[in-house]
Design a protein around this motif. Sequence first.
Motif, PDB file in Angstrom:
ATOM      1  N   GLY A  99       1.020  -1.212   0.248  1.00  0.00           N
ATOM      2  CA  GLY A  99      -0.104   0.025  -0.004  1.00  0.00           C
ATOM      3  C   GLY A  99       0.836   1.331   0.222  1.00  0.00           C
ATOM      4  O   GLY A  99       0.489   2.293  -0.744  1.00  0.00           O
ATOM      5  N   THR A 100       1.964   1.193   0.806  1.00  0.00           N
ATOM      6  CA  THR A 100       2.650   2.378   0.788  1.00  0.00           C
ATOM      7  C   THR A 100       3.442   2.706  -0.579  1.00  0.00           C
ATOM      8  O   THR A 100       3.511   3.841  -0.961  1.00  0.00           O
ATOM      9  CB  THR A 100       3.974   2.164   1.873  1.00  0.00           C
ATOM     10  OG1 THR A 100       3.216   1.937   3.121  1.00  0.00           O
ATOM     11  CG2 THR A 100       4.990   3.415   1.677  1.00  0.00           C
ATOM     12  N   ILE A 101       4.093   1.540  -1.206  1.00  0.00           N
ATOM     13  CA  ILE A 101       4.592   1.619  -2.714  1.00  0.00           C
ATOM     14  C   ILE A 101       3.329   2.248  -3.579  1.00  0.00           C
ATOM     15  O   ILE A 101       3.756   3.211  -4.288  1.00  0.00           O
ATOM     16  CB  ILE A 101       5.112   0.489  -3.044  1.00  0.00           C
ATOM     17  CG1 ILE A 101       6.299  -0.049  -2.085  1.00  0.00           C
ATOM     18  CG2 ILE A 101       5.329   0.374  -4.414  1.00  0.00           C
ATOM     19  CD1 ILE A 101       6.578  -1.691  -2.241  1.00  0.00           C
ATOM     20  N   ALA A 102       2.355   1.454  -3.549  1.00  0.00           N
ATOM     21  CA  ALA A 102       1.330   1.963  -4.614  1.00  0.00           C
ATOM     22  C   ALA A 102       0.641   3.592  -4.378  1.00  0.00           C
ATOM     23  O   ALA A 102       0.818   4.187  -5.361  1.00  0.00           O
ATOM     24  CB  ALA A 102       0.001   1.031  -4.413  1.00  0.00           C
ATOM     25  N   LEU A 103       0.471   3.961  -3.124  1.00  0.00           N
ATOM     26  CA  LEU A 103       0.111   5.235  -2.949  1.00  0.00           C
ATOM     27  C   LEU A 103       1.179   6.052  -2.958  1.00  0.00           C
ATOM     28  O   LEU A 103       1.043   7.388  -3.633  1.00  0.00           O
ATOM     29  CB  LEU A 103      -0.534   5.337  -1.526  1.00  0.00           C
ATOM     30  CG  LEU A 103      -1.877   4.362  -1.360  1.00  0.00           C
ATOM     31  CD1 LEU A 103      -2.492   4.700   0.211  1.00  0.00           C
ATOM     32  CD2 LEU A 103      -2.891   5.035  -2.355  1.00  0.00           C
ATOM     33  N   GLY A 104       2.390   5.801  -2.633  1.00  0.00           N
ATOM     34  CA  GLY A 104       3.488   6.588  -2.763  1.00  0.00           C
ATOM     35  C   GLY A 104       3.739   7.017  -4.491  1.00  0.00           C
ATOM     36  O   GLY A 104       4.110   7.973  -4.544  1.00  0.00           O
ATOM     37  N   ILE A 105       3.650   6.220  -5.201  1.00  0.00           N
ATOM     38  CA  ILE A 105       3.932   6.088  -6.632  1.00  0.00           C
ATOM     39  C   ILE A 105       2.865   7.150  -7.008  1.00  0.00           C
ATOM     40  O   ILE A 105       2.992   7.774  -7.999  1.00  0.00           O
ATOM     41  CB  ILE A 105       3.790   4.784  -7.422  1.00  0.00           C
ATOM     42  CG1 ILE A 105       5.189   4.080  -7.158  1.00  0.00           C
ATOM     43  CG2 ILE A 105       3.888   4.911  -8.837  1.00  0.00           C
ATOM     44  CD1 ILE A 105       5.032   2.337  -7.471  1.00  0.00           C
TER      45      ILE A 105
END
Length: 231
Positions: A99-105
């Motif tokens: 989730g961090t990676i997806a939302l960060g991207i």
Amino acid sequence: MTLDLYGFGPALAAGTLMTIKLALSALALGLVLGLLGALAKTSPYKPLQWLGGTYSTIVRGIPELLWVLLIYFGTVQLMRNLADLLGIESLELSAFAAGTIALGICFGAYATEVFRGAILAIPKGHREAGQALGLSRPRIFWRLILPQMWRIALPGLGNLFMILMKDTALVSVIGLEEIMRRSQIAVTSSKEPFTFFLVAAFIYLGLTIVAMIGLHFLEKRSSRGFIRSAG
């Protein structure tokens, strides 16, 4: 009149804490990606311009929910293949990390355009003044460009963060127990959807208000020298 949460109060509090952690983690990653993307798009080198433009265009053209699903399930398969290659029994990416990676991207793609606009809004004479003083390009960026860019970009970044906090609800689809996931569990157990979804709405509203207050102080602080000079 008291609100009956059927014993799910601590669970909702834990979900709120998870939402805050997820939002701040994605914010940190997104700011780095956004800054790199903006520097690439404003670079004099065509390959970097193409790379920054491709990143922001592709990411903004796909819904955030799809990014969450693609990154989570894509990395699950990738981790399995990597585990088989290394001879490890189990290797997986947590729902929080995905989730961090997806939302960060996603945040970074929109922040790229905010940072880019802020960079272009800074007069070229400021860079020329730094060069006249004998400053190196990195020093000009850190001492002259970045402080001004931050002040200009802050309102736009604040709006993106408000959206990011609400987008954390999307990560519930991959099992992360943030506010929405905890609320859904409570609804399933208590059969009181209106109560718990209303509580979730007020929690998100409260987080938004706190973020707005913090943003106000950041804007005020970052504009202090500018206000004095303008006066």
